[in-house]
Design an enzyme around this catalytic site. Structure first.
Site, PDB file in Angstrom:
ATOM      1  N   GLY A  48      38.665  24.333 -24.022  1.00 58.75           N
ATOM      2  CA  GLY A  48      39.591  25.318 -23.484  1.00 58.75           C
ATOM      3  C   GLY A  48      39.670  26.582 -24.309  1.00 58.75           C
ATOM      4  N   CYS A  49      38.895  26.645 -25.367  1.00 62.05           N
ATOM      5  CA  CYS A  49      38.861  27.835 -26.224  1.00 62.05           C
ATOM      6  C   CYS A  49      37.583  28.612 -25.932  1.00 62.05           C
ATOM      7  CB  CYS A  49      38.890  27.446 -27.701  1.00 62.05           C
ATOM      8  SG  CYS A  49      40.375  26.570 -28.195  1.00 62.05           S
TER       9      CYS A  49
END
Length: 134
Positions: A48-49
């Site tokens: 998710g980064c």
């Protein structure tokens, strides 16, 4: 709240503009003792980064801490701030921390890009998930 995080808050209060604050975040990231490259493995990678991020949480003698690393300077600084917020807290204290609110109080809720905000949330969720299982 830890003394290290209180110092970051005081510095942010002193710095008037966001260019100076971002420079400070980058400096925090540069001076942060990042996770050893040998430990930057897929199982520790935070999904998710936009940049690559690894977090290694641990509980020793009833105290919570983590080490992290990123390939992006600003994200390294965000990890350093998270470490200042969480590291060396008791499990009970760590579970009570509302990291998003603390980052919001520093002004990050209005000054991070959508991608970095999503990444920050992903890091906080990883920490919260670990804390919930302990």
């Amino acid at each position: 709240m830890t003394e290290a995080f209180s110092e970051i808050q005081e510095t942010f209060d002193f710095l008037d503009d966001w260019e100076d604050r971002y420079r400070h975040v980058i400096e925090l990231g540069k001076s942060y003792a990042a996770l050893d490259p040998a430990l930057r493995v897929d199982t520790l990678k935070v999904e998710g980064c936009a940049s690559q991020v690894w977090l290694l949480p641990r509980l020793e003698d009833g105290r919570f801490s983590f080490q992290g690393a990123s390939d992006a300077l600003i994200v390294s600084g965000l990890i350093a701030i998270l470490a200042a917020l969480y590291n060396d807290t008791s499990l009970a204290e760590a579970r009570k921390i509302d990291a998003l609110a603390e980052f919001g109080a520093l002004g990050f809720d209005q000054h991070l890009s959508a991608q970095r905000s999503n990444g920050l949330r992903a890091m906080i969720e990883r920490i919260a998930t670990y804390l919930a299982t302990q």
